[in-house]
Write an enzyme that holds these catalytic residues in place. Structure first.
Site, PDB file in Angstrom:
ATOM      1  N   GLU A 285     -17.413  19.177  12.101  1.00  0.00           N
ATOM      2  CA  GLU A 285     -17.734  20.325  11.244  1.00  0.00           C
ATOM      3  C   GLU A 285     -17.304  20.056   9.809  1.00  0.00           C
ATOM      4  O   GLU A 285     -16.213  19.546   9.554  1.00  0.00           O
ATOM      5  CB  GLU A 285     -17.013  21.552  11.792  1.00  0.00           C
ATOM      6  CG  GLU A 285     -17.192  22.816  10.963  1.00  0.00           C
ATOM      7  CD  GLU A 285     -16.315  23.955  11.453  1.00  0.00           C
ATOM      8  OE1 GLU A 285     -16.593  25.105  11.077  1.00  0.00           O
ATOM      9  OE2 GLU A 285     -15.348  23.703  12.213  1.00  0.00           O
ATOM     10  N   LYS A 349     -24.620  27.959  11.172  1.00  0.00           N
ATOM     11  CA  LYS A 349     -23.727  28.719  12.052  1.00  0.00           C
ATOM     12  C   LYS A 349     -24.080  30.193  11.976  1.00  0.00           C
ATOM     13  O   LYS A 349     -24.147  30.776  10.897  1.00  0.00           O
ATOM     14  CB  LYS A 349     -22.271  28.495  11.649  1.00  0.00           C
ATOM     15  CG  LYS A 349     -21.268  29.080  12.622  1.00  0.00           C
ATOM     16  CD  LYS A 349     -19.836  28.717  12.218  1.00  0.00           C
ATOM     17  CE  LYS A 349     -18.829  29.223  13.235  1.00  0.00           C
ATOM     18  NZ  LYS A 349     -17.436  28.883  12.844  1.00  0.00           N
ATOM     19  N   CYS A 402     -17.907  24.985  15.736  1.00  0.00           N
ATOM     20  CA  CYS A 402     -16.568  25.538  15.922  1.00  0.00           C
ATOM     21  C   CYS A 402     -16.537  26.515  17.094  1.00  0.00           C
ATOM     22  O   CYS A 402     -16.960  26.195  18.193  1.00  0.00           O
ATOM     23  CB  CYS A 402     -16.086  26.178  14.624  1.00  0.00           C
ATOM     24  SG  CYS A 402     -14.323  26.588  14.622  1.00  0.00           S
TER      25      CYS A 402
END
Length: 528
Positions: A285, A349, A402
Site C-alpha cells: 500500500e 480504496k 489495508c
C-alpha cells in the site's frame, strides 16, 4: 466449582465490573499472535455466571432491570477491546510531536465505544435468560447478533470478532467456509460458554454431548477439507516485495528516490533458486513515494525493470483534478503497470479508515483544530466502484487495500468473479505489536471463506502467500526486507456462495434464539 461460580454470581458494584473487565481482557489471549483459545473456556463461563447475578429488582421497569446486564457486558467488552486494540496508539507515536495528545482518545476511546456492542449482546441474552443451557444459547445469539452489527454499523469495524478465537490454525479454519463469520461467532461463544454448566449440573450431559459433537465436527471437517486433493486448474508465479520503509521517511522528498530505487532493486533481482521468473510483482500500500503525475520518469523506469509479459501491481496515491476551478482529489489506490511502463488498470480504496485517511464531520472537528491523525500528507476520497484486475495468463485478482480485507461481505462480493485475492497494506504504523498479526489472520480467513489463494504485500510485514485452504506457502516476518518468490496454484472457488454462507450463519443464530426463547418460556411456566 459450585462455590466458585456462586461467588462470582454474588459479586456486585466495582468487584463485578473488575471481574468482567478481567475476563474480557483474558479472552484476547485467544486472538493472534497468541492463539491460546483455551482461555475462552474460562472467560465466557465467568461472563455467564456474572450475568446470572446481573438482575434488577422485580418491581423495576425493563430499563433498570436490564441495566446490570448491560454494565456487565460493557465491562467485559471494554476489557476485551482495550487489551486487544491498545496497539492502535502506536500509529500516533510515529509523529508524536503532532499527535501524541490524541493517544488516550485512540487507546481508550475506541474500546469504550466498541464495548457498547457487547453491552448490547448481554442485554439481548438476558432477555432470553434461564437457569439451564438456554442461557448459553441466549449468550451465543446475543454475541452473534452484536458481531454481525459490528460488521457494518457506523462504517463497521469487525476487528477481533470472537469467532477468530476458534480458528487459530488452518485445520480449525475450514468450518467458516460453511457457516461464514456470522455463524462462527455464535458457535464459538456457545462452545466456549458450555463449561458454565458444570457449576449447576443442570443439562450437563446435554452440554457435554453438544460440546463433543460441535468440536468433533469442527476438527473433522477441517481434516477432511485439508486432506481432500486440490487439482490446480492454472497457476501464476509471483514476487511479493516487502521494502520495510521507515515511516518517518515515507513522505520525505529527500529520500524518495532512494525508496523507489530499493523497490526497483528488490523487484528486479534474479528469481530464487527453483523458482521461475515472476509473472506478477506485488508492492505494498502507498509504496510508490510520489505521484506518477509528478514523476512520469518513474513509469519509464518501471517499464525498463519489467521483463516481457510481467505485470506490477503497486499501491500508490492517485491524483485526479487539479484544474483551475477545482482542487485535486487523492485516492488510496492500486495500479496495474504493464511491461511497457503503462498504467493499464486502477482500483481505488472504497472503505476508508476514519481519522486516518479521511476526517468524518471535517468542518466540526477542524473548528477545534483536530485534523487527520495518521496516514499520508493528504485526505483521501473514497472510490466509487470496485472491479477485478486482469493478470498475466488470463487470471483475475480482487484487490483490497489495508483493512478492507477484514470485511467478509466486501471481500466475498468482489471475489466471486476472481481467481486470487490481493491485499496490499502498510502495517508499519503499528510496529511489531499484535496489530499486524491480527490483520493477517483476518486476511487468511478470507482466503478460506472464498476458496481463493491470498497474495499479501505489506510494507514491513506480514507479507505472505496463502493457499485456498489458509495454509501459508511462504511469508516474510515483521521488519524483514526482501521478497517472496512463489508458484501459486489457482483452482476452485468457495465451497458455498456467500449468500448461502450468510443464510447458514443467520439460521445458526436463529436456532440459538429459538432454543433460548423456548427454554426461557418453559422455565417461566414451570415457576408459575
Amino acid at each position: 466449582m459450585q462455590r466458585f461460580a456462586g461467588r462470582i454470581i454474588l459479586l456486585w458494584g466495582w468487584r463485578r465490573a473488575l471481574v468482567a473487565f478481567a475476563a474480557g481482557a483474558l479472552a484476547v489471549v485467544a486472538q493472534a499472535p497468541y492463539d491460546f483459545f483455551a482461555v475462552c473456556f474460562v472467560s465466557f463461563p465467568v461472563l455467564v455466571w456474572l450475568l446470572d447475578g446481573a438482575t434488577g429488582e422485580a418491581s423495576d421497569g425493563w430499563f433498570r432491570r436490564l441495566r446490570p446486564a448491560f454494565a456487565t457486558g460493557w465491562w467485559f467488552g471494554f476489557g476485551y477491546f482495550l487489551a486487544g486494540l491498545w496497539w492502535i496508539g502506536q500509529a500516533l507515536l510515529v509523529e508524536a510531536d503532532s499527535f501524541a495528545w490524541a493517544l488516550p482518545f485512540a487507546v481508550v476511546g475506541i474500546p469504550f465505544a466498541l464495548a457498547f456492542f457487547y453491552g448490547f449482546a448481554a442485554v439481548v441474552a438476558r432477555l432470553f435468560w434461564s437457569s439451564d443451557i438456554g442461557r448459553i444459547a441466549a449468550l451465543a445469539f446475543g454475541f452473534g447478533l452484536a458481531e454481525w452489527l459490528r460488521d457494518f454499523l457506523f462504517t463497521g469495524f469487525p476487528w477481533n470478532a470472537v469467532g477468530y478465537a476458534a480458528m487459530p490454525v488452518p485445520l480449525l479454519m475450514q468450518s467458516v467456509s460453511v457457516t461464514g463469520m456470522i455463524g462462527m461467532n455464535a458457535l464459538a461463544v456457545f462452545v466456549f460458554s458450555l463449561p458454565a454448566l458444570v457449576a449447576a449440573r443442570r443439562h450437563l450431559r446435554l452440554g457435554l454431548a453438544l460440546f463433543v459433537i460441535l468440536v468433533a465436527g469442527h476438527v473433522g471437517f477441517g481434516y477432511a477439507r485439508l486432506a481432500a486433493p486440490v487439482e490446480p486448474a492454472r497457476s501464476i508465479d509471483v514476487r511479493i516485495v516487502q521494502p520495510s520503509v521507515d515511516l518517518s521517511e515515507k513522505w520525505d522528498a529527500s529520500v524518495r528516490d532512494r525508496i523507489f530505487a530499493t523497490l526497483l532493486g528488490i523487484s528486479g533481482k534474479a528469481p530464487e533458486e527453483g523458482h521461475a521468473k515472476p509473472q506478477l510483482i506485488l508492492w505494498p500500500e502507498t509504496s510508490v513515494p510520489f505521484l506518477f503525475t509528478e514523476r512520469p520518469d518513474a513509469l519509464t523506469a518501471l517499464g525498463d525493470m519489467l521483463a516481457d509479459g510481467q505485470m506490477l501491481i503497486a499501491g500508490v496515491v492517485r491524483e485526479e483534478g487539479g484544474s483551475a476551478n477545482a482542487g485535486s482529489r487523492y485516492y488510496n489506490s492500486v495500479v496495474a503497470i504493464n511491461d511497457k511502463g503503462e498504467i493499464v488498470d486502477a482500483v481505488d480504496k472504497v472503505h476508508l479508515v476514519p481519522f486516518g485517511e479521511y476526517l468524518p464531520f471535517a468542518d466540526l472537528f477542524q473548528r477545534f483544530g483536530i485534523g487527520q491523525l495518521v496516514a499520508g500528507p493528504m485526505n483521501f476520497a473514497a472510490g466509487n466502484e470496485r472491479h477485478p484486475i486482469g493478470l498475466p495468463g488470463g487470471l483475475r485478482a480482487a484487490p483490497f487495500i489495508c483493512y478492507e480485507v477484514i470485511f467478509p461481505d466486501l471481500v466475498a462480493a468482489d471475489s466471486e468473479s476472481s481467481d486470487v485475492i490481493v491485499n496490499v497494506t502498510n502495517d508499519a504504523w503499528f510496529g511489531d505489536t499484535p496489530g499486524p498479526y491480527q490483520h493477517f489472520r483476518q486476511a487468511q480467513i478470507r482466503a478460506v471463506e472464498n476458496g481463493l489463494p491470498l497474495l499479501r504485500a505489506a510494507n514491513n510485514g506480514i507479507s505472505t502467500v496463502v493457499d485456498s485452504r489458509g495454509r501459508i506457502i511462504d511469508a516474510l516476518a515483521v521488519n524483514a526486507r526482501g521478497a517472496i518468490d512463489a508458484h501459486v496454484p489457482v483452482s476452485g472457488r468457495a465451497l458455498l456462495p456467500p449468500e448461502q454462507r450468510r443464510i447458514n450463519g443467520l439460521l445458526i443464530m436463529l436456532l440459538f434464539a429459538l432454543a433460548a426463547f423456548t427454554l426461557n418460556v418453559r422455565q417461566r411456566l414451570r415457576v408459575n
